[in-house]
Scaffold this active site. Structure first.
Site, PDB file in Angstrom:
ATOM      1  CE  LYS A  13      48.546  56.928  10.726  1.00 52.80           C
ATOM      2  NZ  LYS A  13      48.830  57.001   9.269  1.00 52.80           N
ATOM      3  NE  ARG A  88      42.940  59.633   9.458  1.00 54.20           N
ATOM      4  CZ  ARG A  88      43.421  58.386   9.470  1.00 54.20           C
ATOM      5  NH1 ARG A  88      43.158  57.588  10.469  1.00 54.20           N
ATOM      6  NH2 ARG A  88      44.150  57.954   8.481  1.00 54.20           N
ATOM      7  NE  ARG A 127      48.186  49.236   3.864  1.00 54.16           N
ATOM      8  CZ  ARG A 127      47.786  50.287   4.564  1.00 54.16           C
ATOM      9  NH1 ARG A 127      48.306  50.520   5.753  1.00 54.16           N
ATOM     10  NH2 ARG A 127      46.876  51.099   4.077  1.00 54.16           N
ATOM     11  NE  ARG A 160      43.497  50.103   4.408  1.00 58.24           N
ATOM     12  CZ  ARG A 160      43.981  51.007   5.258  1.00 58.24           C
ATOM     13  NH1 ARG A 160      44.741  50.602   6.270  1.00 58.24           N
ATOM     14  NH2 ARG A 160      43.724  52.277   5.110  1.00 58.24           N
ATOM     15  NE  ARG A 171      44.142  55.876   2.701  1.00 60.09           N
ATOM     16  CZ  ARG A 171      44.903  54.785   2.510  1.00 60.09           C
ATOM     17  NH1 ARG A 171      44.836  54.122   1.363  1.00 60.09           N
ATOM     18  NH2 ARG A 171      45.699  54.366   3.460  1.00 60.09           N
TER      19      ARG A 171
HETATM   20  P1  AP5 Z   1      51.434  51.049   7.749  1.00 62.45           P
HETATM   21  O1  AP5 Z   1      52.159  50.881   9.025  1.00 62.45           O
HETATM   22  O2  AP5 Z   1      50.261  50.184   7.468  1.00 62.45           O
HETATM   23  O3  AP5 Z   1      51.067  52.612   7.558  1.00 62.45           O
HETATM   24  P2  AP5 Z   1      50.004  53.513   8.296  1.00 62.45           P
HETATM   25  O4  AP5 Z   1      50.667  54.803   8.660  1.00 62.45           O
HETATM   26  O5  AP5 Z   1      49.334  52.770   9.394  1.00 62.45           O
HETATM   27  O6  AP5 Z   1      49.039  53.777   7.059  1.00 62.45           O
HETATM   28  P3  AP5 Z   1      47.452  53.563   6.867  1.00 62.45           P
HETATM   29  O7  AP5 Z   1      47.140  53.444   5.406  1.00 62.45           O
HETATM   30  O8  AP5 Z   1      46.935  52.474   7.732  1.00 62.45           O
HETATM   31  O9  AP5 Z   1      46.956  54.929   7.324  1.00 62.45           O
HETATM   32  P4  AP5 Z   1      45.639  55.595   7.048  1.00 62.45           P
HETATM   33  O10 AP5 Z   1      45.838  56.692   7.991  1.00 62.45           O
HETATM   34  O11 AP5 Z   1      45.303  56.028   5.705  1.00 62.45           O
HETATM   35  O12 AP5 Z   1      44.556  54.455   7.253  1.00 62.45           O
HETATM   36  P5  AP5 Z   1      43.644  54.063   8.486  1.00 62.45           P
HETATM   37  O13 AP5 Z   1      43.495  52.605   8.467  1.00 62.45           O
HETATM   38  O14 AP5 Z   1      44.070  54.743   9.714  1.00 62.45           O
HETATM   39  O15 AP5 Z   1      52.504  50.884   6.559  1.00 62.45           O
HETATM   40  C1  AP5 Z   1      52.130  50.942   5.203  1.00 62.45           C
HETATM   41  C2  AP5 Z   1      52.927  49.905   4.390  1.00 62.45           C
HETATM   42  O16 AP5 Z   1      54.314  50.226   4.435  1.00 62.45           O
HETATM   43  C3  AP5 Z   1      52.827  48.455   4.896  1.00 62.45           C
HETATM   44  O17 AP5 Z   1      52.826  47.627   3.787  1.00 62.45           O
HETATM   45  C4  AP5 Z   1      54.108  48.245   5.724  1.00 62.45           C
HETATM   46  O18 AP5 Z   1      54.533  46.902   5.656  1.00 62.45           O
HETATM   47  C5  AP5 Z   1      55.086  49.175   5.012  1.00 62.45           C
HETATM   48  N1  AP5 Z   1      56.006  49.839   5.936  1.00 62.45           N
HETATM   49  C6  AP5 Z   1      55.697  50.406   7.128  1.00 62.45           C
HETATM   50  N2  AP5 Z   1      56.774  50.979   7.683  1.00 62.45           N
HETATM   51  C7  AP5 Z   1      57.797  50.778   6.807  1.00 62.45           C
HETATM   52  C8  AP5 Z   1      59.163  51.159   6.813  1.00 62.45           C
HETATM   53  N3  AP5 Z   1      59.679  51.882   7.810  1.00 62.45           N
HETATM   54  N4  AP5 Z   1      59.928  50.801   5.749  1.00 62.45           N
HETATM   55  C9  AP5 Z   1      59.400  50.107   4.711  1.00 62.45           C
HETATM   56  N5  AP5 Z   1      58.123  49.711   4.653  1.00 62.45           N
HETATM   57  C10 AP5 Z   1      57.308  50.061   5.695  1.00 62.45           C
HETATM   58  O19 AP5 Z   1      42.259  54.724   8.031  1.00 62.45           O
HETATM   59  C11 AP5 Z   1      41.514  54.212   6.939  1.00 62.45           C
HETATM   60  C12 AP5 Z   1      40.254  55.022   6.740  1.00 62.45           C
HETATM   61  O20 AP5 Z   1      39.428  54.944   7.914  1.00 62.45           O
HETATM   62  C13 AP5 Z   1      40.441  56.530   6.511  1.00 62.45           C
HETATM   63  O21 AP5 Z   1      40.721  56.835   5.162  1.00 62.45           O
HETATM   64  C14 AP5 Z   1      39.088  57.065   6.976  1.00 62.45           C
HETATM   65  O22 AP5 Z   1      38.095  56.848   6.001  1.00 62.45           O
HETATM   66  C15 AP5 Z   1      38.784  56.194   8.180  1.00 62.45           C
HETATM   67  N6  AP5 Z   1      39.298  56.768   9.427  1.00 62.45           N
HETATM   68  C16 AP5 Z   1      40.309  56.285  10.180  1.00 62.45           C
HETATM   69  N7  AP5 Z   1      40.532  57.073  11.250  1.00 62.45           N
HETATM   70  C17 AP5 Z   1      39.621  58.075  11.174  1.00 62.45           C
HETATM   71  C18 AP5 Z   1      39.355  59.215  11.981  1.00 62.45           C
HETATM   72  N8  AP5 Z   1      40.048  59.475  13.095  1.00 62.45           N
HETATM   73  N9  AP5 Z   1      38.374  60.048  11.574  1.00 62.45           N
HETATM   74  C19 AP5 Z   1      37.651  59.793  10.467  1.00 62.45           C
HETATM   75  N10 AP5 Z   1      37.846  58.740   9.654  1.00 62.45           N
HETATM   76  C20 AP5 Z   1      38.837  57.888  10.015  1.00 62.45           C
HETATM   77 MG    MG Z   2      47.366  52.011   9.722  1.00 67.18          MG
END
Ligand code: AP5
Ligand code: MG
Length: 229
Positions: A13, A88, A127, A160, A171
């Protein structure tokens, strides 16, 4: 145009949102990034959120809803934005719908990044992020030119805390039990589009661009061209 990016952790994403923001001028509003910034700066939100994030649990709805609705209200009304990682829970989605309807900015499209468990675990464990500008890398899929150093600003890369195998599993459990039901929620509104997050990033981007083309981005591109002269 208002877009929501939905999908399991590691589905890509953030990666796709950054590409879309760079190429098409969208504002990228990532809940995770905003929360991490709050943790880094030691704000009240950051202090309340940290323990939940470290454990891979969702930060309580009331904190996240207020933070994200404030962020949205502070965007300029003509700006197109991507909500990455929000909502979410169904409760968050209901609150978002209500607020966006008041602002006359209803969600145009929800993009669901479908990705296998195997893919997301491999992506998240390797990552790396820039400690200064937040740019995202992957040790093998998208490595920086120099190991451990950001291509964009030369700062150090870090992993991270919640990208450990144990927390990734948590997660994913949280995603399955609290977030996945949003697929049906938005399907029933007729605004859900699916892309395959398992493909390499440029292919995902092509699929995404196709979905987003008519009629929204054609209009957007035209006005952007005009702006650029
Ligand atoms: P990346 O693009 O970083 O993936 P992502 O889908 O953004 O994954 P996240 O880990 O950021 O999602 P998340 O939902 O757990 O975390 P968030 O920060 O939102 O890609 C991942 C890796 O793959 C990278 O290394 C990239 O280079 C590689 N890659 C990407 N695309 C690729 C491809 N096509 N091919 C090959 N490699 C690829 O949330 C973190 C925390 O915050 C949560 O756990 C929670 O505690 C809190 N939080 C966030 N939002 C909320 C909410 N709405 N409500 C409550 N708590 C929340
Ligand atoms: Mg992300």
């Amino acid at each position: 145009m208002q877009i929501v990016f939905l999908g399991p952790p590691g589905a890509g994403k953030g990666t796709q949102a950054v590409m879309l923001a760079d190429k098409k001028g969208f504002l990228h509003l990532s809940t995770g990034d905003i929360l991490r910034e709050n943790v880094k700066n030691g704000t009240l939100i950051g202090k309340k959120a940290k323990a939940f994030m470290d454990k891979g649990e969702l930060v309580p709805d009331n904190i996240v809803i207020e933070m994200m609705l404030d962020t949205i209200k502070n965007t300029r009304s003509h700006e197109d934005f991507i909500l990455d990682g929000f909502p979410r829970t169904v409760y968050q989605a209901n609150n978002l719908d209500r607020e966006l309807n008041k602002l006359k900015l209803p969600i145009d499209m929800v993009v669901y990044f479908k990705a296998s468990i195997k893919t997301v675990i491999l992506r998240l464990t390797d990552r790396r992020l820039c400690s200064k500008c937040g740019a995202s890398y992957h040790i093998t899929n998208m490595p920086p030119k120099k190991q451990g150093v950001c291509d964009k600003c030369g700062s150090e890369l870090y992993q991270r805390k919640d990208d450990s195998e144990k927390t990734i599993k948590k997660r994913l459990e949280v995603y399955n039990s609290q977030t996945k039901e949003l697929i049906d929620y938005y399907k029933s509104q007729g605004i859900l589009k699916e892309v395959s997050g398992d493909m390499e990033a440029s292919k995902v981007y092509s699929e995404l661009s196709e979905i987003l083309t008519p009629p929204f981005l054609l209009q957007r591109d035209a006005s952007k061209q005009k702006e650029l002269g």
